[in-house]
Design an enzyme around this catalytic site. Structure first.
Site, PDB file in Angstrom:
ATOM      1  N   CYS A   2       0.911  -1.083   0.095  1.00 47.44           N
ATOM      2  CA  CYS A   2       0.019   0.015  -0.061  1.00 47.44           C
ATOM      3  C   CYS A   2       0.929   1.288  -0.115  1.00 47.44           C
ATOM      4  CB  CYS A   2      -1.059  -0.044   1.423  1.00 47.44           C
ATOM      5  SG  CYS A   2      -1.959  -1.318   1.403  1.00 47.44           S
ATOM      6  N   ARG A  27       4.940   0.250  -5.927  1.00 44.95           N
ATOM      7  CA  ARG A  27       5.133  -0.506  -4.882  1.00 44.95           C
ATOM      8  C   ARG A  27       3.980  -1.638  -4.957  1.00 44.95           C
ATOM      9  NH1 ARG A  27       6.560   2.400  -0.079  1.00 44.95           N
ATOM     10  NH2 ARG A  27       5.197   1.188   1.038  1.00 44.95           N
ATOM     11  N   TRP A  74      -2.888  -2.371  -1.577  1.00 41.96           N
ATOM     12  CA  TRP A  74      -2.394  -3.982  -2.094  1.00 41.96           C
ATOM     13  C   TRP A  74      -3.199  -5.016  -1.021  1.00 41.96           C
ATOM     14  CZ3 TRP A  74       0.609  -7.905   0.230  1.00 41.96           C
ATOM     15  CH2 TRP A  74       0.936  -8.872  -0.906  1.00 41.96           C
ATOM     16  N   ASN A  98      -1.236   1.555   5.783  1.00 43.02           N
ATOM     17  CA  ASN A  98      -0.292   0.574   5.045  1.00 43.02           C
ATOM     18  C   ASN A  98      -0.025  -0.421   6.288  1.00 43.02           C
ATOM     19  OD1 ASN A  98       1.721  -0.979   3.895  1.00 43.02           O
ATOM     20  ND2 ASN A  98       3.235   0.511   4.036  1.00 43.02           N
ATOM     21  N   GLY A  99       0.305  -1.676   6.068  1.00 44.11           N
ATOM     22  CA  GLY A  99       0.282  -2.689   6.895  1.00 44.11           C
ATOM     23  C   GLY A  99      -0.524  -3.528   7.465  1.00 44.11           C
ATOM     24  N   GLU A 479      17.292 -16.602 -10.139  1.00 41.91           N
ATOM     25  CA  GLU A 479      16.856 -15.576 -10.240  1.00 41.91           C
ATOM     26  C   GLU A 479      16.025 -15.468 -11.554  1.00 41.91           C
ATOM     27  OE1 GLU A 479      16.364 -12.234  -9.371  1.00 41.91           O
ATOM     28  OE2 GLU A 479      16.894 -10.886 -10.962  1.00 41.91           O
ATOM     29  N   LYS A 483      12.213 -14.537 -11.878  1.00 37.14           N
ATOM     30  CA  LYS A 483      11.803 -13.189 -12.753  1.00 37.14           C
ATOM     31  C   LYS A 483      10.686 -13.859 -13.840  1.00 37.14           C
ATOM     32  CE  LYS A 483      14.076  -9.603 -11.741  1.00 37.14           C
ATOM     33  NZ  LYS A 483      14.183  -9.925 -10.440  1.00 37.14           N
ATOM     34  N   GLU A 486       7.472 -14.305 -12.047  1.00 38.05           N
ATOM     35  CA  GLU A 486       7.192 -12.969 -11.661  1.00 38.05           C
ATOM     36  C   GLU A 486       6.338 -12.226 -12.513  1.00 38.05           C
ATOM     37  OE1 GLU A 486       9.361 -10.809  -8.028  1.00 38.05           O
ATOM     38  OE2 GLU A 486      10.509 -11.180  -9.872  1.00 38.05           O
ATOM     39  N   HIS A 502      17.817 -35.318  -9.163  1.00 41.79           N
ATOM     40  CA  HIS A 502      16.991 -35.785  -7.732  1.00 41.79           C
ATOM     41  C   HIS A 502      15.823 -34.924  -7.822  1.00 41.79           C
ATOM     42  CE1 HIS A 502      20.776 -37.161  -6.135  1.00 41.79           C
ATOM     43  NE2 HIS A 502      21.478 -36.008  -6.213  1.00 41.79           N
ATOM     44  N   LYS A 602       6.348  -3.998  -4.791  1.00 48.04           N
ATOM     45  CA  LYS A 602       7.791  -3.703  -4.846  1.00 48.04           C
ATOM     46  C   LYS A 602       8.479  -4.019  -3.497  1.00 48.04           C
ATOM     47  CE  LYS A 602      11.481  -1.790  -6.603  1.00 48.04           C
ATOM     48  NZ  LYS A 602      12.269  -2.893  -7.357  1.00 48.04           N
TER      49      LYS A 602
HETATM   50  C1  G6P Z   1       9.553  -7.916  -3.477  1.00 43.95           C
HETATM   51  C2  G6P Z   1      10.246  -7.348  -4.807  1.00 43.95           C
HETATM   52  C3  G6P Z   1      11.308  -8.170  -5.306  1.00 43.95           C
HETATM   53  C4  G6P Z   1      12.391  -7.921  -4.233  1.00 43.95           C
HETATM   54  C5  G6P Z   1      11.959  -8.115  -2.780  1.00 43.95           C
HETATM   55  C6  G6P Z   1      12.853  -7.952  -1.807  1.00 43.95           C
HETATM   56  O1  G6P Z   1       9.226  -9.200  -3.610  1.00 43.95           O
HETATM   57  O2  G6P Z   1       8.848  -7.922  -5.711  1.00 43.95           O
HETATM   58  O3  G6P Z   1      11.714  -7.505  -6.496  1.00 43.95           O
HETATM   59  O4  G6P Z   1      13.437  -8.504  -4.597  1.00 43.95           O
HETATM   60  O5  G6P Z   1      10.442  -7.790  -2.605  1.00 43.95           O
HETATM   61  O6  G6P Z   1      12.568  -6.649  -1.679  1.00 43.95           O
HETATM   62  P1  G6P Z   1      14.086  -5.762  -0.977  1.00 43.95           P
HETATM   63  O7  G6P Z   1      13.543  -4.220  -1.187  1.00 43.95           O
HETATM   64  O8  G6P Z   1      14.146  -6.075   0.369  1.00 43.95           O
HETATM   65  O9  G6P Z   1      15.050  -5.983  -1.812  1.00 43.95           O
END
Ligand code: G6P
Length: 607
Positions: A2, A27, A74, A98-99, A479, A483, A486, A502, A602
């Site tokens: 949020c 975000r 969010w 937020n939270g 990674e 990605k 995502e 395995h 984000k």
């Molecule tokens: C979210 C984002 C990712 C990021 C992760 C950790 O999941 O979508 O892209 O890697 O948070 O975020 P930070 O700000 O702690 O690196």
């Protein structure tokens, strides 16, 4: 997560609130709303979906008012409907939040017993209802705020507007970030400095447990004991001019094209030519005698930590443990006396990572933070901050911050290796040279980005994709898979190539794509033998390697993308680019929302 904004001044705020919310779009959110006070009466507009829908609602029914609050939501408690969108209103009170309010259920039950019925499923509305009830019972707004702060538990930030106080906003924070912006005869509040960037750069950050009374000419801040306190006003480094897509289709595309700068600026920060060598921040301990380093992070940042483990172990001969924050913070970790714990985060606000930092602090570890947002909570709470100089990252999926983190970590591993006497001057110079050469090599990879398009066209039809790598290429495989999941919504698994037999090998049948990250390094031969196992079962192999690796593989791979030759030490930094680019071009083929993928945020500021 949020996003929150609030403004109070002497000009209409509705449009400004929406502009600020746009800067918080990165975000991640799924509904939005604004509320203002007009002649002492609350008015609001809310919409499910993107901000465009809210703008349409505001065009149809504009909102006047010189004081207002806004929110991008969010969804956590309840689906992303108009009813659940913020601001929430109860009687004379309006709240954006937020939270998570952890004890909202308990308070909800008490309110219902008093015949006070929430209209939404959110935890936020409970705060509005509670405040309104306290006001009805005769509390002053300040008393009501104090009582609510004492009553609610969890990690949150909220901003409150009340009909009885047409010249005041109330703001409160526990764990979730909140910044107050100082203007000329007007004041702002927002989730971060970015939201307020074009309005003001004069920012102060509320501390954990703080709450504030904000009027057009200033703010009074109270700490968690209720004592009035001063919070320093600093000049934010974030500039509004920086934030835009330029000629790129997406922030993610733009940010991947900023890899060379992110790596270059970060390296320059730690290895400035005028220093004649590495100049790392002073540590409150001697790296030569450090017993152990614990690295904790979430998401893409955790892969930086995994790569750093290889570096610290092989180069500095330092025992390293890497953990994901959501597990670490609740584990009965055994941390050595005098140990160091390092937290890696782009935002410096991911709640699990922040709580893991505090958990390590309680266990007397020296706290290091690698962050991309210098004013973030983690930066403020760490003993030593190692900034990455990647610039603001807006695309939800982290890209350039990752390479910035890796450069900072490589410099630190090298510095500690020198201090521990575990690296020769020649090897040290060789690694620094390889790091210095990285921005140019990154630009070479980006120039050949279009060679990946046919591969991605192929991948976009896949149901499952396997990513394999060994050594420092293993976290790059993770990674790549993360990605792809995502932003293109294709199921992908990242695996240590040696583990393939395995389990994941069972997934391989005719046509299943297998992306192998295999620079010519000490693990190359073994990685390739794993690839042949995949090919024998009909896997379509995408080989990411240098000219030597591609030659050694022969014509066996279905696709090969040639990478520049580099020192194997820096290879994971360079190979981050093709795996991120592959996910981007595959997502383009699929037409997904690249910068704001569904359900993702984000900066994850809830558990
Ligand atoms: C979210 C984002 C990712 C990021 C992760 C950790 O999941 O979508 O892209 O890697 O948070 O975020 P930070 O700000 O702690 O690196």
């Amino acid at each position: 997560m949020c996003g929150i904004v609030g403004m109070i001044g002497n000009r209409p705020v509705a449009r400004l609130l929406v502009e600020s919310l746009k800067r918080l779009e990165y975000r991640g959110y799924d509904s939005a709303g604004v509320a203002t006070l007009v002649d002492g009466a609350l008015h609001r507009r809310r919409a499910a979906g993107k901000l465009f829908a809210l703008e349409t609602a505001l065009e149809a029914k504009p909102l006047a008012g010189d004081i207002g609050i806004g929110h991008t939501r969010w969804a956590t408690h309840g689906p992303p409907t108009v009813e659940n969108a913020h601001p929430h209103v109860a009687g004379k009170v309006s709240v954006v939040h937020n939270g998570i309010i952890e004890n909202h259920q308990e308070i909800r039950t008490e309110l219902v017993a008093l015949e006070i019925h929430p209209e939404s499923q959110t935890d936020t509305e409970i705060v509005a209802l509670l405040l309104n009830k306290l006001l009805d019972d005769g509390a002053t707004p300040e008393e009501a705020m104090r009582q609510v702060m004492a009553r609610v538990t969890g990690a949150f930030a909220f901003v409150v507007m009340m009909e009885d106080c047409p010249s005041t906003l109330f703001a409160a924070r526990r764990a979730s970030p909140l910044a107050i912006g100082y203007g000329e005869g007007e004041m702002f509040v927002g989730s971060d400095a970015l939201a307020l960037a074009p309005l003001t750069r004069r920012i102060s950050y509320l501390d954990d447990g703080d709450w504030a009374i904000i009027s057009a000419d200033g703010a009074r801040v109270f700490d968690h004991h209720g004592a009035e306190v001063e919070r320093a006003v600093t000049l934010s480094a974030v500039s509004g001019a920086l934030i835009g897509k330029g000629n790129y289709r997406h922030f993610m595309e733009k940010e991947m094209h900023e890899h060379p700068e992110a790596a270059g600026y970060t390296l320059f920060h730690y290895n400035h030519p005028s220093n004649g060598g590495l100049a790392m921040p002073e540590m409150p301990f001697d790296p030569a005698t450090l017993p152990k380093l614990t690295i904790v992070a979430a998401g893409t940042s955790s892969f930086s930590g995994m790569i750093a483990k290889y570096w610290f172990e092989s180069l500095a001969r330092l025992p390293v443990e890497v953990d994901i924050a959501s597990e670490f913070r609740y584990r009965d970790t055994v941390l050595p006396e005098g140990g160091a714990a390092m937290f890696i985060s782009q935002s410096g606000e991911s709640l699990d990572t922040l709580m893991a930092l505090r958990h390590a602090r309680e266990q007397d570890q020296h706290i290091l933070a690698i962050v991309n947002v210098p004013e973030s909570t983690m930066a403020r709470e760490a003993d030593v901050v190692l900034p990455t100089l990647a610039g603001p990252e807006i695309g939800v999926a982290s890209t350039k911050a990752f390479t910035g983190q890796l450069v900072a970590l490589a410099c630190l591993a090298l510095d500690w290796a020198e201090k521990r006497g575990t690296v020769t001057p020649e090897r040290s110079a060789g690694i620094l040279k390889a790091l210095e050469h990285l921005p140019v090599q990154m630009a070479e990879v980006l120039e050949r980005e279009h060679d990946l398009v046919p591969i991605c066209h192929d991948l976009s039809h896949a149901r499952d994709v396997l990513y394999l790598g060994r050594g420092t290429s293993f976290p790059i495989a993770l990674e790549g898979a993360l990605k792809l999941k995502e932003i293109s919504y294709i199921h992908a698994e990242g695996y240590a190539a040696g583990e393939m037999k395995h389990g994941p090998i069972a997934l391989i049948e005719d046509g299943v794509p297998v992306v192998i990250v295999a620079p010519s390094d000490q693990w190359f031969e073994k990685a390739i033998s794993n690839v042949t196992e995949a090919m024998a079962r009909g896997g379509r192999v995408v080989l990411l390697s240098d000219s030597d690796g591609i030659a050694r593989m022969g014509n066996d791979a279905t696709w090969a993308f040639e990478m520049p030759d580099c020192d194997p030490f820096v290879a994971p930094i360079l190979y981050a680019l093709p795996v991120q680019l592959i996910s981007y071009h595959t997502a383009l083929e699929k037409g997904t929302d690249v910068d704001q993928p569904r359900n993702l945020a984000k900066s994850v500021t809830v558990e």
